[in-house]
Design a protein around this motif. Structure first.
Motif, PDB file in Angstrom:
ATOM      1  N   VAL A 266       0.842  -1.193   0.000  1.00 20.78           N
ATOM      2  CA  VAL A 266       0.000   0.000   0.000  1.00 20.78           C
ATOM      3  C   VAL A 266       0.879   1.245   0.000  1.00 20.78           C
ATOM      4  N   LYS A 267       0.522   2.205  -0.853  1.00 16.69           N
ATOM      5  CA  LYS A 267       1.241   3.473  -0.906  1.00 16.69           C
ATOM      6  C   LYS A 267       0.794   4.379   0.237  1.00 16.69           C
ATOM      7  N   GLY A 268       1.750   5.095   0.796  1.00 14.57           N
ATOM      8  CA  GLY A 268       1.424   6.072   1.821  1.00 14.57           C
ATOM      9  C   GLY A 268       1.056   5.451   3.154  1.00 14.57           C
ATOM     10  N   LYS A 269       0.701   6.329   4.085  1.00 12.65           N
ATOM     11  CA  LYS A 269       0.332   5.887   5.420  1.00 12.65           C
ATOM     12  C   LYS A 269      -1.170   5.630   5.489  1.00 12.65           C
ATOM     13  N   VAL A 270      -1.520   4.533   6.116  1.00 10.03           N
ATOM     14  CA  VAL A 270      -2.920   4.157   6.281  1.00 10.03           C
ATOM     15  C   VAL A 270      -3.148   3.844   7.762  1.00 10.03           C
ATOM     16  N   PRO A 271      -4.181   4.416   8.390  1.00 13.49           N
ATOM     17  CA  PRO A 271      -4.453   4.131   9.813  1.00 13.49           C
ATOM     18  C   PRO A 271      -5.102   2.760   9.981  1.00 13.49           C
ATOM     19  N   VAL A 272      -4.292   1.723   9.916  1.00 15.73           N
ATOM     20  CA  VAL A 272      -4.801   0.349   9.898  1.00 15.73           C
ATOM     21  C   VAL A 272      -5.588   0.035  11.163  1.00 15.73           C
ATOM     22  N   GLU A 273      -5.003   0.353  12.322  1.00 14.29           N
ATOM     23  CA  GLU A 273      -5.669   0.032  13.590  1.00 14.29           C
ATOM     24  C   GLU A 273      -7.010   0.749  13.697  1.00 14.29           C
ATOM     25  N   LEU A 274      -7.066   1.969  13.212  1.00  7.94           N
ATOM     26  CA  LEU A 274      -8.315   2.728  13.266  1.00  7.94           C
ATOM     27  C   LEU A 274      -9.369   2.115  12.350  1.00  7.94           C
ATOM     28  N   LEU A 275      -8.973   1.695  11.155  1.00  9.04           N
ATOM     29  CA  LEU A 275      -9.912   1.126  10.204  1.00  9.04           C
ATOM     30  C   LEU A 275     -10.461  -0.225  10.660  1.00  9.04           C
ATOM     31  N   LEU A 276      -9.646  -0.996  11.360  1.00 12.93           N
ATOM     32  CA  LEU A 276     -10.072  -2.316  11.820  1.00 12.93           C
ATOM     33  C   LEU A 276     -10.613  -2.300  13.248  1.00 12.93           C
ATOM     34  N   ARG A 277     -10.596  -1.136  13.877  1.00 13.93           N
ATOM     35  CA  ARG A 277     -11.041  -1.045  15.275  1.00 13.93           C
ATOM     36  C   ARG A 277     -12.500  -1.469  15.478  1.00 13.93           C
ATOM     37  N   PRO A 278     -13.463  -1.025  14.631  1.00 15.32           N
ATOM     38  CA  PRO A 278     -14.853  -1.476  14.859  1.00 15.32           C
ATOM     39  C   PRO A 278     -15.018  -2.982  14.753  1.00 15.32           C
ATOM     40  N   ILE A 279     -14.292  -3.608  13.827  1.00 19.17           N
ATOM     41  CA  ILE A 279     -14.418  -5.060  13.651  1.00 19.17           C
ATOM     42  C   ILE A 279     -13.751  -5.792  14.802  1.00 19.17           C
ATOM     43  N   GLU A 280     -12.586  -5.310  15.224  1.00 17.46           N
ATOM     44  CA  GLU A 280     -11.892  -5.929  16.361  1.00 17.46           C
ATOM     45  C   GLU A 280     -12.729  -5.811  17.633  1.00 17.46           C
ATOM     46  N   LYS A 281     -13.368  -4.664  17.799  1.00 17.12           N
ATOM     47  CA  LYS A 281     -14.222  -4.459  18.965  1.00 17.12           C
ATOM     48  C   LYS A 281     -15.423  -5.401  18.923  1.00 17.12           C
ATOM     49  N   LEU A 282     -15.982  -5.594  17.744  1.00 22.72           N
ATOM     50  CA  LEU A 282     -17.112  -6.500  17.590  1.00 22.72           C
ATOM     51  C   LEU A 282     -16.700  -7.941  17.870  1.00 22.72           C
ATOM     52  N   ARG A 283     -15.498  -8.311  17.433  1.00 20.66           N
ATOM     53  CA  ARG A 283     -15.018  -9.680  17.661  1.00 20.66           C
ATOM     54  C   ARG A 283     -14.809  -9.962  19.141  1.00 20.66           C
ATOM     55  N   LYS A 284     -14.379  -8.976  19.881  1.00 17.99           N
ATOM     56  CA  LYS A 284     -14.067  -9.186  21.294  1.00 17.99           C
ATOM     57  C   LYS A 284     -15.289  -9.037  22.199  1.00 17.99           C
ATOM     58  N   GLU A 285     -16.196  -8.109  21.885  1.00 15.16           N
ATOM     59  CA  GLU A 285     -17.227  -7.723  22.842  1.00 15.16           C
ATOM     60  C   GLU A 285     -18.627  -8.209  22.502  1.00 15.16           C
ATOM     61  N   SER A 286     -18.845  -8.747  21.309  1.00 18.20           N
ATOM     62  CA  SER A 286     -20.189  -9.202  20.965  1.00 18.20           C
ATOM     63  C   SER A 286     -20.589 -10.396  21.832  1.00 18.20           C
ATOM     64  N   ALA A 287     -21.860 -10.413  22.238  1.00 13.75           N
ATOM     65  CA  ALA A 287     -22.352 -11.500  23.098  1.00 13.75           C
ATOM     66  C   ALA A 287     -22.762 -12.724  22.300  1.00 13.75           C
ATOM     67  N   PHE A 288     -22.790 -12.623  20.966  1.00 10.87           N
ATOM     68  CA  PHE A 288     -23.265 -13.719  20.130  1.00 10.87           C
ATOM     69  C   PHE A 288     -22.107 -14.315  19.341  1.00 10.87           C
ATOM     70  N   LYS A 289     -21.955 -15.613  19.446  1.00  7.05           N
ATOM     71  CA  LYS A 289     -20.849 -16.302  18.796  1.00  7.05           C
ATOM     72  C   LYS A 289     -20.860 -16.167  17.276  1.00  7.05           C
ATOM     73  N   PRO A 290     -22.019 -16.263  16.579  1.00  7.80           N
ATOM     74  CA  PRO A 290     -21.997 -16.077  15.120  1.00  7.80           C
ATOM     75  C   PRO A 290     -21.454 -14.720  14.688  1.00  7.80           C
ATOM     76  N   VAL A 291     -21.765 -13.678  15.464  1.00  9.93           N
ATOM     77  CA  VAL A 291     -21.246 -12.343  15.135  1.00  9.93           C
ATOM     78  C   VAL A 291     -19.740 -12.303  15.358  1.00  9.93           C
ATOM     79  N   ARG A 292     -19.271 -12.869  16.458  1.00 14.73           N
ATOM     80  CA  ARG A 292     -17.825 -12.899  16.719  1.00 14.73           C
ATOM     81  C   ARG A 292     -17.098 -13.697  15.642  1.00 14.73           C
ATOM     82  N   THR A 293     -17.707 -14.798  15.210  1.00 20.35           N
ATOM     83  CA  THR A 293     -17.090 -15.627  14.170  1.00 20.35           C
ATOM     84  C   THR A 293     -16.995 -14.869  12.858  1.00 20.35           C
ATOM     85  N   ARG A 294     -18.078 -14.173  12.492  1.00 24.06           N
ATOM     86  CA  ARG A 294     -18.060 -13.414  11.225  1.00 24.06           C
ATOM     87  C   ARG A 294     -17.042 -12.269  11.280  1.00 24.06           C
TER      88      ARG A 294
END
Length: 332
Positions: A266-294
């Motif tokens: 990828v060219k230039g700087k990309v805020p990777v952690e910021l872009l993946l933060r909502p998905i990472e948060k969903l994987r860790k904090e969701s109460a439903f296993k299918p959502v965490r799996t997805r």
């Protein structure tokens, strides 16, 4: 003024291309001229747009309307209205997603895809271009600084003390311009504000938040954000990396052989952690296993490893030995 009954809202669903383009232009001019619209005003407008899109027929007309409401409209909005307009969109989608039947679901999924894509285009791609332009301006200012420093050095040799002070003041002015250029470099504050909306809405780990404040009649810029539902979560997770890929710029490096897979940097700087933060948060904090799996499947997308956004975890051999199947009791 009833925003839901304005002529351009009805004309947006027309099968005639000229009528749709004219209505889109009218809507754009209206939103650009009214920077004082509150969140409640924009929700009323989106209520009309939602059902305007609901009654649009034919696939080509639906796709054209979806792109007009996203890629043609959103980039032209003033910054004072942009985040409120996007919040109104996600509030409307989260609130009325359950009312969609299977015959109309596909066109709304495409509209959601367009809005995820145009947000990346504005807050990521356009912001990177602004940073590059600011860096180029900064480099030009540095060149001017060196040139004026050389001129000041010559003046010091030829001039008296008063002229020397004047030359130093000239150099100081260039330093101020350079500082302004550095302070003007774009950051990711607008992207973070938008991702916060996503975390509150479609990618919120909770379906019901008891701590969420209720609606306040005295505050027209606050409306509780609906969380989910899961169908909306799954769709946003499915298209997240796809739409991100469209706005990134890559430096292609061919493998050793012609049949080898090309790796892209990828060219230039990309805020990777910021872009993946909502998905990472969903994987860790969701109460439903299918959502965490997805969410985990999205984070394990091969493209994220190919771009260097994530590193693959090395599995221990001991774990494989511990997961051997039990063969039952041995016969005596």
């Amino acid at each position: 003024m009833d925003l839901q009954k304005t002529p351009f809202v009805k004309e947006l669903a027309s099968s005639d291309r000229r009528t749709r383009d004219k209505a889109t232009e009218s809507l754009t001019l209206f939103l650009r001229s009214r920077t004082d619209l509150t969140l409640l005003d924009l929700l009323k407008l989106w209520k009309g747009l939602f059902f305007c899109f609901y009654h649009s027929d034919r696939p080509l007309t639906q796709q054209a309307l979806a792109r007009n409401l996203s890629y043609s409209l959103v980039p032209t909005l003033p910054r004072a209205t942009l985040h409120r307009f996007l919040r109104a969109f996600w509030v409307t989608i989260g609130r009325d997603f359950h009312s969609l039947d299977r015959l109309r679901l596909d066109k709304y999924l495409y509209l959601i895809r367009c809005y995820v894509g145009v947000a990346f285009e504005i807050f990521l791609k356009a912001n990177k271009q602004q940073q590059q332009e600011a860096a180029a301006t900064n480099g030009s200012a540095s060149g001017k600084k060196r040139k004026r420093e050389q001129q000041a050095a010559k003046q010091k040799k030829r001039s008296k003390a008063g002229k020397e002070e004047k030359a130093e003041a000239t150099v100081g002015d260039v330093d101020g311009e350079e500082g302004q250029a550095q302070n003007g470099e774009g950051d990711w504050a607008e992207l973070e504000s938008y991702l916060t909306i996503i975390e509150e809405g479609p990618l919120c780990p909770l379906n019901f938040d008891p701590d969420q404040p209720p609606a306040d009649e005295k505050n027209p810029n606050y409306v509780p954000m609906p969380h989910g539902p899961d169908g909306l979560r799954y769709h946003v997770l499915d298209i997240w990396v796809d739409e991100l890929e469209k706005v990134l710029e890559f430096e292609e490096e061919e493998g050793q052989s012609e049949e080898a897979t090309k790796t892209r940097k990828v060219k230039g700087k990309v805020p990777v952690e910021l872009l993946l933060r909502p998905i990472e948060k969903l994987r860790k904090e969701s109460a439903f296993k299918p959502v965490r799996t997805r969410a985990a499947e999205t984070l394990n997308d091969d493209r994220l490893f190919e771009w260097g956004f994530r590193a693959r975890e090395v599995e221990d051999e001991d774990d494989d030995d511990s997961e051997q199947e039990w063969g039952g009791f041995a016969d005596d």
